[in-house]
Design a protein around this motif. Structure first.
Motif, PDB file in Angstrom:
ATOM      1  N   CYS A  68      16.451 -29.275 -13.095  1.00  0.00           N
ATOM      2  CA  CYS A  68      16.388 -28.215 -12.086  1.00  0.00           C
ATOM      3  C   CYS A  68      15.071 -27.486 -12.252  1.00  0.00           C
ATOM      4  O   CYS A  68      14.758 -26.994 -13.345  1.00  0.00           O
ATOM      5  CB  CYS A  68      17.553 -27.241 -12.249  1.00  0.00           C
ATOM      6  N   VAL A  69      14.292 -27.452 -11.191  1.00  0.00           N
ATOM      7  CA  VAL A  69      13.028 -26.713 -11.159  1.00  0.00           C
ATOM      8  C   VAL A  69      13.228 -25.527 -10.229  1.00  0.00           C
ATOM      9  O   VAL A  69      13.669 -25.696  -9.086  1.00  0.00           O
ATOM     10  CB  VAL A  69      11.883 -27.601 -10.643  1.00  0.00           C
ATOM     11  N   HIS A  70      12.910 -24.338 -10.729  1.00  0.00           N
ATOM     12  CA  HIS A  70      13.038 -23.166  -9.865  1.00  0.00           C
ATOM     13  C   HIS A  70      11.838 -22.252 -10.054  1.00  0.00           C
ATOM     14  O   HIS A  70      11.538 -21.819 -11.168  1.00  0.00           O
ATOM     15  CB  HIS A  70      14.308 -22.378 -10.137  1.00  0.00           C
ATOM     16  N   ALA A  71      11.176 -21.949  -8.940  1.00  0.00           N
ATOM     17  CA  ALA A  71       9.987 -21.102  -8.978  1.00  0.00           C
ATOM     18  C   ALA A  71      10.212 -19.829  -8.188  1.00  0.00           C
ATOM     19  O   ALA A  71      11.009 -19.795  -7.245  1.00  0.00           O
ATOM     20  CB  ALA A  71       8.778 -21.856  -8.433  1.00  0.00           C
ATOM     21  N   MET A  72       9.474 -18.804  -8.579  1.00  0.00           N
ATOM     22  CA  MET A  72       9.590 -17.486  -7.964  1.00  0.00           C
ATOM     23  C   MET A  72       8.226 -17.048  -7.451  1.00  0.00           C
ATOM     24  O   MET A  72       7.207 -17.281  -8.106  1.00  0.00           O
ATOM     25  CB  MET A  72      10.079 -16.484  -9.010  1.00  0.00           C
ATOM     26  N   GLY A  73       8.193 -16.412  -6.308  1.00  0.00           N
ATOM     27  CA  GLY A  73       6.961 -15.872  -5.770  1.00  0.00           C
ATOM     28  C   GLY A  73       7.080 -14.380  -5.516  1.00  0.00           C
ATOM     29  O   GLY A  73       8.145 -13.889  -5.130  1.00  0.00           O
ATOM     30  N   GLY A  74       5.993 -13.669  -5.743  1.00  0.00           N
ATOM     31  CA  GLY A  74       5.969 -12.237  -5.478  1.00  0.00           C
ATOM     32  C   GLY A  74       6.814 -11.447  -6.456  1.00  0.00           C
ATOM     33  O   GLY A  74       6.906 -11.769  -7.634  1.00  0.00           O
ATOM     34  N   PHE A  75       7.500 -10.414  -5.976  1.00  0.00           N
ATOM     35  CA  PHE A  75       8.308  -9.524  -6.799  1.00  0.00           C
ATOM     36  C   PHE A  75       9.776  -9.868  -6.589  1.00  0.00           C
ATOM     37  O   PHE A  75      10.515  -9.116  -5.957  1.00  0.00           O
ATOM     38  CB  PHE A  75       8.036  -8.064  -6.423  1.00  0.00           C
ATOM     39  N   PHE A  76      10.204 -11.052  -7.089  1.00  0.00           N
ATOM     40  CA  PHE A  76      11.508 -11.610  -6.751  1.00  0.00           C
ATOM     41  C   PHE A  76      11.601 -11.837  -5.249  1.00  0.00           C
ATOM     42  O   PHE A  76      12.676 -11.828  -4.656  1.00  0.00           O
ATOM     43  CB  PHE A  76      12.654 -10.689  -7.200  1.00  0.00           C
ATOM     44  N   GLN A 127       0.820  -1.213   0.000  1.00  0.00           N
ATOM     45  CA  GLN A 127       0.000   0.000   0.000  1.00  0.00           C
ATOM     46  C   GLN A 127       0.854   1.263   0.000  1.00  0.00           C
ATOM     47  O   GLN A 127       0.385   2.339  -0.381  1.00  0.00           O
ATOM     48  CB  GLN A 127      -0.933   0.014   1.201  1.00  0.00           C
ATOM     49  N   TYR A 128       2.119   1.135   0.413  1.00  0.00           N
ATOM     50  CA  TYR A 128       3.007   2.302   0.455  1.00  0.00           C
ATOM     51  C   TYR A 128       3.757   2.502  -0.858  1.00  0.00           C
ATOM     52  O   TYR A 128       4.405   3.529  -1.046  1.00  0.00           O
ATOM     53  CB  TYR A 128       4.007   2.149   1.599  1.00  0.00           C
ATOM     54  N   GLU A 129       3.689   1.497  -1.758  1.00  0.00           N
ATOM     55  CA  GLU A 129       4.416   1.598  -3.018  1.00  0.00           C
ATOM     56  C   GLU A 129       3.496   1.782  -4.219  1.00  0.00           C
ATOM     57  O   GLU A 129       3.800   2.558  -5.129  1.00  0.00           O
ATOM     58  CB  GLU A 129       5.265   0.339  -3.232  1.00  0.00           C
ATOM     59  N   THR A 130       2.368   1.072  -4.223  1.00  0.00           N
ATOM     60  CA  THR A 130       1.482   1.079  -5.386  1.00  0.00           C
ATOM     61  C   THR A 130       0.998   2.474  -5.789  1.00  0.00           C
ATOM     62  O   THR A 130       0.959   2.784  -6.980  1.00  0.00           O
ATOM     63  CB  THR A 130       0.283   0.140  -5.137  1.00  0.00           C
ATOM     64  N   PRO A 131       0.634   3.360  -4.835  1.00  0.00           N
ATOM     65  CA  PRO A 131       0.170   4.688  -5.253  1.00  0.00           C
ATOM     66  C   PRO A 131       1.193   5.495  -6.049  1.00  0.00           C
ATOM     67  O   PRO A 131       0.834   6.439  -6.756  1.00  0.00           O
ATOM     68  CB  PRO A 131      -0.148   5.382  -3.918  1.00  0.00           C
ATOM     69  N   TYR A 132       2.466   5.113  -5.951  1.00  0.00           N
ATOM     70  CA  TYR A 132       3.520   5.826  -6.665  1.00  0.00           C
ATOM     71  C   TYR A 132       3.897   5.132  -7.976  1.00  0.00           C
ATOM     72  O   TYR A 132       4.907   5.457  -8.591  1.00  0.00           O
ATOM     73  CB  TYR A 132       4.747   5.976  -5.767  1.00  0.00           C
ATOM     74  N   GLY A 133       3.066   4.172  -8.399  1.00  0.00           N
ATOM     75  CA  GLY A 133       3.304   3.497  -9.669  1.00  0.00           C
ATOM     76  C   GLY A 133       4.138   2.248  -9.575  1.00  0.00           C
ATOM     77  O   GLY A 133       4.482   1.664 -10.600  1.00  0.00           O
ATOM     78  N   ALA A 134       4.476   1.814  -8.368  1.00  0.00           N
ATOM     79  CA  ALA A 134       5.286   0.607  -8.192  1.00  0.00           C
ATOM     80  C   ALA A 134       4.399  -0.631  -8.247  1.00  0.00           C
ATOM     81  O   ALA A 134       4.227  -1.354  -7.266  1.00  0.00           O
ATOM     82  CB  ALA A 134       6.059   0.666  -6.882  1.00  0.00           C
ATOM     83  N   THR A 135       3.808  -0.850  -9.409  1.00  0.00           N
ATOM     84  CA  THR A 135       2.964  -2.016  -9.626  1.00  0.00           C
ATOM     85  C   THR A 135       3.835  -3.236  -9.916  1.00  0.00           C
ATOM     86  O   THR A 135       5.070  -3.120 -10.035  1.00  0.00           O
ATOM     87  CB  THR A 135       2.016  -1.765 -10.801  1.00  0.00           C
ATOM     88  N   LEU A 136       3.220  -4.398 -10.072  1.00  0.00           N
ATOM     89  CA  LEU A 136       3.968  -5.636 -10.279  1.00  0.00           C
ATOM     90  C   LEU A 136       4.919  -5.513 -11.462  1.00  0.00           C
ATOM     91  O   LEU A 136       6.122  -5.770 -11.351  1.00  0.00           O
ATOM     92  CB  LEU A 136       2.995  -6.793 -10.470  1.00  0.00           C
ATOM     93  N   ILE A 137       4.412  -5.105 -12.617  1.00  0.00           N
ATOM     94  CA  ILE A 137       5.267  -5.040 -13.804  1.00  0.00           C
ATOM     95  C   ILE A 137       6.345  -3.982 -13.651  1.00  0.00           C
ATOM     96  O   ILE A 137       7.482  -4.167 -14.100  1.00  0.00           O
ATOM     97  CB  ILE A 137       4.416  -4.808 -15.078  1.00  0.00           C
ATOM     98  N   ALA A 138       6.023  -2.875 -12.981  1.00  0.00           N
ATOM     99  CA  ALA A 138       7.013  -1.814 -12.791  1.00  0.00           C
ATOM    100  C   ALA A 138       8.179  -2.300 -11.942  1.00  0.00           C
ATOM    101  O   ALA A 138       9.338  -1.934 -12.190  1.00  0.00           O
ATOM    102  CB  ALA A 138       6.356  -0.595 -12.145  1.00  0.00           C
ATOM    103  N   LYS A 139       7.899  -3.138 -10.950  1.00  0.00           N
ATOM    104  CA  LYS A 139       8.964  -3.641 -10.079  1.00  0.00           C
ATOM    105  C   LYS A 139       9.919  -4.544 -10.851  1.00  0.00           C
ATOM    106  O   LYS A 139      11.142  -4.454 -10.698  1.00  0.00           O
ATOM    107  CB  LYS A 139       8.356  -4.374  -8.888  1.00  0.00           C
ATOM    108  N   TYR A 140       9.373  -5.419 -11.682  1.00  0.00           N
ATOM    109  CA  TYR A 140      10.226  -6.272 -12.501  1.00  0.00           C
ATOM    110  C   TYR A 140      10.997  -5.452 -13.519  1.00  0.00           C
ATOM    111  O   TYR A 140      12.163  -5.747 -13.826  1.00  0.00           O
ATOM    112  CB  TYR A 140       9.385  -7.346 -13.194  1.00  0.00           C
ATOM    113  N   ALA A 141      10.374  -4.419 -14.061  1.00  0.00           N
ATOM    114  CA  ALA A 141      11.054  -3.551 -15.019  1.00  0.00           C
ATOM    115  C   ALA A 141      12.205  -2.813 -14.357  1.00  0.00           C
ATOM    116  O   ALA A 141      13.277  -2.623 -14.957  1.00  0.00           O
ATOM    117  CB  ALA A 141      10.055  -2.563 -15.623  1.00  0.00           C
ATOM    118  N   MET A 142      12.021  -2.384 -13.111  1.00  0.00           N
ATOM    119  CA  MET A 142      13.102  -1.720 -12.378  1.00  0.00           C
ATOM    120  C   MET A 142      14.302  -2.649 -12.212  1.00  0.00           C
ATOM    121  O   MET A 142      15.464  -2.240 -12.385  1.00  0.00           O
ATOM    122  CB  MET A 142      12.600  -1.273 -11.005  1.00  0.00           C
TER     123      MET A 142
END
Length: 381
Positions: A362-370, A131-146
Motif C-alpha cells: 500500500c502506497v499512500h501520499a499526502m499533499g499540502g496540509f492534510f 494569506q489569511y492564515e499565515t499572519p496569525y502563525g498558522a504555518t505548515l508545522i503549526a497546522k500539523y501540530a494542531m
C-alpha cells in the motif's frame, strides 16, 4: 484498472541527502536514467512523461532528458502528485494513448537552504487562501501540530505514541545504507530534541534533503519484455479535503478516508492483506491519521496501533522500510520515493530491510496540509 493491466517496470533514485554539486534538473536526469535502465528500456521507448522539480515545468525537463512525449502531465497537488500522475498515466496506457510513461522528480531542498533560496515554499505558505492564515502563525508545522493536538484531546493519544513513528522510521533507516540518518533513537531522545511546535520536537518532523526519483510505467505487452519482474498497479484513487484549515471539517480525519477504500476496492483486497506500507510521513501525526483512515486500525486507535511496534521491522505492518521522510530522505515532496521503495520491496531487492515474501504493498501520499490524499495498491501478480 481496465482490460489491459499496467505495471511499474522501472524504478530509480538519484543521489540523495547532501548533493550540493547537482541541480534539481541533474537529479531528475540521474534518477530517470537509472529507472529507464532498471526497466531494460531506452529513452526512445518513452512516449509519455510526467513530473516537475523546483520551478521546472515538465516540457523543459522532457527536453533536457531528450524525450519527445505525446502525453504530458504536470499535476501538482503537493507530495502526492506522483501517485496522481501514475493513475493518469495508467489510464492513458489502458486507453491505448501511450505504451510507456516516465514520471520523475528532483529537488535541492537542503542545498537551497544553504543558498538562502526558498523558492516555492514561501509561496505555498503565504499565497492564495494561506494569506489569511499565515499572519496569525498558522504555518505548515503549526497546522500539523494542531491536528496532532486535536487527536490527542479526542482519543487520548500520547506524545510517546507519536514518537514511536519516528523511532520505527529510524529502525528501518539503520538497515538502509543510503538513509540520511542511520542512528537508532528512543522515544526519550525524540522528546529531548528541540521543540518546534508543541507537541512536535524536531524528531517528529521530516528531514530536509536533496534528492530525486523516477518510475517507468508500461502496458502489459511491454512489461512482459522488460528486465525486471513487473509490479502491477491493482488500484489507485485520490481525494481532496481542504486547503484552509477553517474549511477542514474534522482535524482527525484526512482525505485518505475517501481514497483508501476506493483503491482497496479496485484492487479487490483489504487492509489486512497488505504486506508492506509506504506512507507519507511529513510528521509523525501524518502516519498516525493515515493508518486509521486507510483502515489498518479503527478511528482513534492509531496511537495504540503504532505504539505497539506495528510499524517496525517484524511488526504487523512494516512501514516506510527505507526509513521514510523522517530518517531516509525528504526533498520536499516525497510521493515519488514511496513508489520506488514499494517496487523494490515487492521485487525483493531491499537486502537487510527486505520484508519477507512481500506480495502486496500500500502506497499512500499526502499533499499540502492534510489537503490531498492519493492511495495506490501494488502487487506482484
Amino acid at each position: 484498472m481496465g482490460a489491459s493491466r499496467v505495471a511499474i517496470v522501472g524504478a530509480g533514485l538519484s543521489e540523495c541527502g547532501r548533493v550540493p554539486d547537482k541541480t534539481a534538473m541533474a537529479l531528475m536526469a540521474q534518477a530517470s536514467r537509472r529507472a529507464i535502465a532498471d526497466a531494460g528500456l531506452t529513452k526512445e521507448d518513452i512516449d509519455g512523461f510526467g513530473g516537475h522539480g523546483t520551478l521546472l515545468p515538465p516540457v523543459e525537463v522532457s527536453e533536457y532528458l531528450g524525450l519527445r512525449p505525446t502525453w504530458v502531465d504536470a499535476t501538482n497537488v503537493g507530495g502526492s502528485s506522483w501517485e496522481v500522475m501514475a493513475r493518469h498515466a495508467a489510464a492513458a496506457i489502458t486507453a491505448g494513448e501511450i505504451e510507456v510513461a516516465l514520471l520523475t522528480y528532483g529537488s535541492t531542498a537542503r542545498s537551497d537552504v544553504k543558498r538562502r533560496f526558498r523558492g516555492s515554499t514561501a509561496a505555498m505558505s503565504t499565497g492564495g487562501a494561506m494569506q489569511y492564515e499565515t499572519p496569525y502563525g498558522a504555518t505548515l508545522i503549526a497546522k500539523y501540530a494542531m491536528a496532532a493536538r486535536r487527536h490527542m484531546i479526542e482519543f487520548g493519544t500520547t506524545v510517546e505514541q507519536l514518537a514511536e513513528v519516528a523511532v520505527a522510521a529510524h529502525e528501518w533507516a539503520a538497515l538502509n545504507d543510503n538513509a540520511f540518518e542511520r542512528d537508532r533513537i528512543t522515544a526519550a531522545e525524540v522528546a529531548a530534541a528541540p521543540m518546534l511546535a508543541e507537541p512536535f520536537t524536531s524528531k517528529h518532523v521530516c528531514l530536509r534533503t536533496d534528492g530525486g526519483g523516477a518510475v517507468v510505467l508500461a502496458s502489459e505487452q511491454v512489461a512482459k519484455h522488460c528486465a525486471k519482474e513487473p509490479v502491477w498497479i491493482l488500484g489507485a484513487a485520490d481525494a481532496t479535503s481542504h486547503v484552509s484549515m477553517s474549511e477542514w471539517g474534522d482535524f482527525t480525519t484526512s482525505a485518505a478516508a475517501q481514497s483508501g477504500p476506493r483503491a482497496f476496492a479496485q484492487a479487490g483486497v483489504a487492509p489486512e492483506d497488505i504486506d508492506v506500507a509506504q506512507l507519507y510521513d511529513s510528521f509523525t501525526s501524518t502516519v498516525l491519521l493515515t493508518v486509521e483512515d486507510l483502515g489498518f486500525c479503527a478511528k482513534g486507535e492509531g496511537g495504540s496501533f503504532v505504539g505497539s511496534g506495528a510499524l517496525r521491522p517484524g511488526g504487523v505492518l512494516p512501514t516506510n522500510t527505507d526509513g521514510g521522510g523522517l530518517a531516509a530522505c525528504h526533498p520536499g515532496m516525497r510521493g515519488m520515493f514511496l513508489m520506488v521503495e514499494a517496487v523494490r520491496q515487492l521485487r525483493g531487492e531491499c537486502g537487510p530491510r527486505q520484508v519477507e515474501d512481500a506480495r502486496l504493498a500500500c502506497v499512500h501520499a499526502m499533499g499540502g496540509f492534510f489537503t490531498h490524499s492519493a492511495t495506490m495498491i501494488l502487487g506482484r501478480q
